[in-house]
Design an enzyme around this catalytic site. Sequence first.
Site, PDB file in Angstrom:
ATOM      1  N   ASP A  90       2.529  23.699  -0.452  1.00 44.09           N
ATOM      2  CA  ASP A  90       1.868  23.192  -1.651  1.00 44.09           C
ATOM      3  C   ASP A  90       2.978  22.615  -2.531  1.00 44.09           C
ATOM      4  OD1 ASP A  90       0.742  22.761  -4.071  1.00 44.09           O
ATOM      5  OD2 ASP A  90      -0.141  24.768  -4.301  1.00 44.09           O
ATOM      6  N   ASP A 174       4.420  -0.823   1.242  1.00 42.08           N
ATOM      7  CA  ASP A 174       3.253  -1.668   1.025  1.00 42.08           C
ATOM      8  C   ASP A 174       2.838  -2.073   2.432  1.00 42.08           C
ATOM      9  OD1 ASP A 174       1.563  -3.962   0.831  1.00 42.08           O
ATOM     10  OD2 ASP A 174       2.187  -4.157  -1.253  1.00 42.08           O
ATOM     11  N   HIS A 175       1.761  -1.501   2.925  1.00 42.42           N
ATOM     12  CA  HIS A 175       1.503  -1.661   4.365  1.00 42.42           C
ATOM     13  C   HIS A 175       1.231  -3.118   4.746  1.00 42.42           C
ATOM     14  CE1 HIS A 175      -2.829  -1.511   3.405  1.00 42.42           C
ATOM     15  NE2 HIS A 175      -3.037  -2.021   4.597  1.00 42.42           N
ATOM     16  N   LYS A 179       2.389  -5.926   8.412  1.00 42.88           N
ATOM     17  CA  LYS A 179       1.478  -6.717   9.258  1.00 42.88           C
ATOM     18  C   LYS A 179       2.233  -7.895   9.860  1.00 42.88           C
ATOM     19  CE  LYS A 179      -2.684  -5.638   6.539  1.00 42.88           C
ATOM     20  NZ  LYS A 179      -3.798  -5.159   7.339  1.00 42.88           N
ATOM     21  N   GLU A 213     -13.071  -7.569   1.444  1.00 46.35           N
ATOM     22  CA  GLU A 213     -13.431  -6.469   2.339  1.00 46.35           C
ATOM     23  C   GLU A 213     -14.940  -6.284   2.315  1.00 46.35           C
ATOM     24  OE1 GLU A 213     -10.375  -3.077   2.336  1.00 46.35           O
ATOM     25  OE2 GLU A 213     -10.667  -3.530   0.232  1.00 46.35           O
ATOM     26  N   ASP A 232      -5.460  -1.351  -7.154  1.00 42.51           N
ATOM     27  CA  ASP A 232      -5.532  -0.970  -5.738  1.00 42.51           C
ATOM     28  C   ASP A 232      -5.040  -2.087  -4.820  1.00 42.51           C
ATOM     29  OD1 ASP A 232      -6.320   0.769  -3.578  1.00 42.51           O
ATOM     30  OD2 ASP A 232      -8.054  -0.539  -3.260  1.00 42.51           O
ATOM     31  N   HIS A 237      -0.536  -5.517  -2.672  1.00 42.88           N
ATOM     32  CA  HIS A 237      -0.685  -6.414  -1.524  1.00 42.88           C
ATOM     33  C   HIS A 237      -0.762  -7.886  -1.924  1.00 42.88           C
ATOM     34  CE1 HIS A 237      -1.385  -2.571   0.145  1.00 42.88           C
ATOM     35  NE2 HIS A 237      -2.687  -2.504  -0.046  1.00 42.88           N
ATOM     36  N   LYS A 335     -14.438  -5.490  -2.887  1.00 45.07           N
ATOM     37  CA  LYS A 335     -15.126  -4.654  -1.897  1.00 45.07           C
ATOM     38  C   LYS A 335     -16.546  -5.199  -1.743  1.00 45.07           C
ATOM     39  CE  LYS A 335     -12.049  -1.070  -1.846  1.00 45.07           C
ATOM     40  NZ  LYS A 335     -11.200  -0.910  -0.661  1.00 45.07           N
TER      41      LYS A 335
HETATM   42  C1  BG6 Z   1      -5.324  -0.136   0.726  1.00 44.20           C
HETATM   43  C2  BG6 Z   1      -6.351   0.029  -0.362  1.00 44.20           C
HETATM   44  O1  BG6 Z   1      -4.041  -0.211   0.171  1.00 44.20           O
HETATM   45  O2  BG6 Z   1      -5.589  -1.310   1.463  1.00 44.20           O
HETATM   46  C3  BG6 Z   1      -7.755   0.042   0.219  1.00 44.20           C
HETATM   47  O3  BG6 Z   1      -6.123   1.225  -1.063  1.00 44.20           O
HETATM   48  C4  BG6 Z   1      -7.975  -1.150   1.112  1.00 44.20           C
HETATM   49  O4  BG6 Z   1      -8.725   0.081  -0.815  1.00 44.20           O
HETATM   50  C5  BG6 Z   1      -6.851  -1.311   2.121  1.00 44.20           C
HETATM   51  O5  BG6 Z   1      -9.211  -0.986   1.781  1.00 44.20           O
HETATM   52  C6  BG6 Z   1      -6.974  -2.618   2.881  1.00 44.20           C
HETATM   53  O6  BG6 Z   1      -6.050  -2.642   3.927  1.00 44.20           O
HETATM   54  P1  BG6 Z   1      -6.324  -3.509   5.242  1.00 44.20           P
HETATM   55  O7  BG6 Z   1      -5.075  -3.336   6.030  1.00 44.20           O
HETATM   56  O8  BG6 Z   1      -7.537  -2.919   5.880  1.00 44.20           O
HETATM   57  O9  BG6 Z   1      -6.553  -4.915   4.780  1.00 44.20           O
END
Ligand code: BG6
Length: 487
Positions: A90, A174-175, A179, A213, A232, A237, A335
Amino acid sequence: MQRNPVAKLLLFGATGDLARRMLLPSLFGLHADGLLPEGLAIIGSARTDHDDAKFRDFAKQALDEFLSDDRKDESAIATFLDRLQYQAADLSDGKSFPALAKKVGDVAGGLAIYLSTAPSLFEAAITGLESVGLAGDTVRIGLEKPLGYDLASSREINDAVAVAFPEDRTYRIDHYLGKETVQNILALRFGNSFFEPVWNARGIDNVQITIAETVGLEERAGYYEGAGALRDMVQNHILQLLALVAMEPPARFDGTAIRDEKAKLFRSLRLMTPEEVPHCTVTGQYEEGASGGKIVGSYTGELGKPSATETFVAIKAHVDNWRWQGVPFYLRTGKRMAKRRSEIAIQFKPVPHSMFSGRGGLLQPNTLVIRLQPEEYVQLLVMAKEPGLDRDGVRLREVPLNLSLDAEFAGSRRRIAYERLLLDLIEGDQTLFVRRDEVEAQWAFVDAIREGWTANGTKPKGYASGSWGPSAAIALTERGGVTWQDD
Ligand code: BG6
């Protein structure tokens, strides 16, 4: 690039949704392809009261559920599970850390920590890690968003982290940067000579960046309701995409050169005044409608209470430097939109004079479309002559010059963005991670917008699920004579 792999990986949030869907399948992907350092131990941690065996069961189930069938190699799964260990902790309780340190053991061979937790726990986590010797020179830390909810709180987190981890051992995730198609923006811009001469205010009329999305709130009410679309998706992104499109050419492909240019670009973003905000932004919240062939409920219906959180935002942004003077950057994300689509559209200026107008030929300015997902392609929309004898006038039509990355690289497997980022964290390459000065400049831009919303009492406008957002978002571009690139 010199690789400096660690011997251990400590994964906080190891029983969470991100771990199940992305992190464990990504680590497995790297393991199965022989990319993880020999002997790398992966220690999961969360509040859940698991032991090694239960965590392995949990991981096995996650792989069963989220790996595609062609990746399910039982012997590779077995050897992957052997790498896993678990220690319950924790983070808000200092007493958790000694046991954690014992489980992790010696960190002389290098430790990478992956921290995916609520921002309120960061400080306690860092203090705890430091107190038990899990923050020394051989330890690096990866931080998952949300890194604060405004500039002030982001600074607090960054300060707390910096006490134990200097910037060169801090990896902010930052994912989107993981990509493949996002990295391809760099190849497209800086690996080809013909874009650069027109890649500026003389050649380009406007830039549009869309991340649409179809999903709604999902199971994330607790987080999303306090965040909204601006924090968000735009703060991270969308602004990262904008930086890759608009930054000056970096001299080298490395963490310093690329991040220097991105940071400069973020600092050139025009901060909106409260008076400008209502003219340059639109917010929306989804209502009932049809999405993906299903009737879906409203945001407040899913949430179970009234809310002023925006699930859609559109912004007209400006970059105040020589290259981009006067070029609007239209940004939008939402969304429950009509389609899932991440895309950058660059609209070029029209030709200076049309020789076809006297013969009835109509021209449209060229557009470069970089589709990031779900498909991966680059299309240049160009004018061509329709076949014919032209006796009734010249007929011109816009046709796509098409580079399908899906088709061109059909033989190579598309990796999950987190595969790349986890490997870079393990090996010590910061290029695709976000530096502190970038994050803070991103927040400054976003905070100015939020302040404008507060000052003007802005409330999100309703939009039907399955649409492209409130009609005001259309008006936002139309006022500048621009149409969103929707098909
Ligand atoms: C995240 C957000 O960082 O990215 C989400 O918190 C979002 O709300 C997501 O759905 C989108 O990622 P991807 O890779 O599916 O476009």
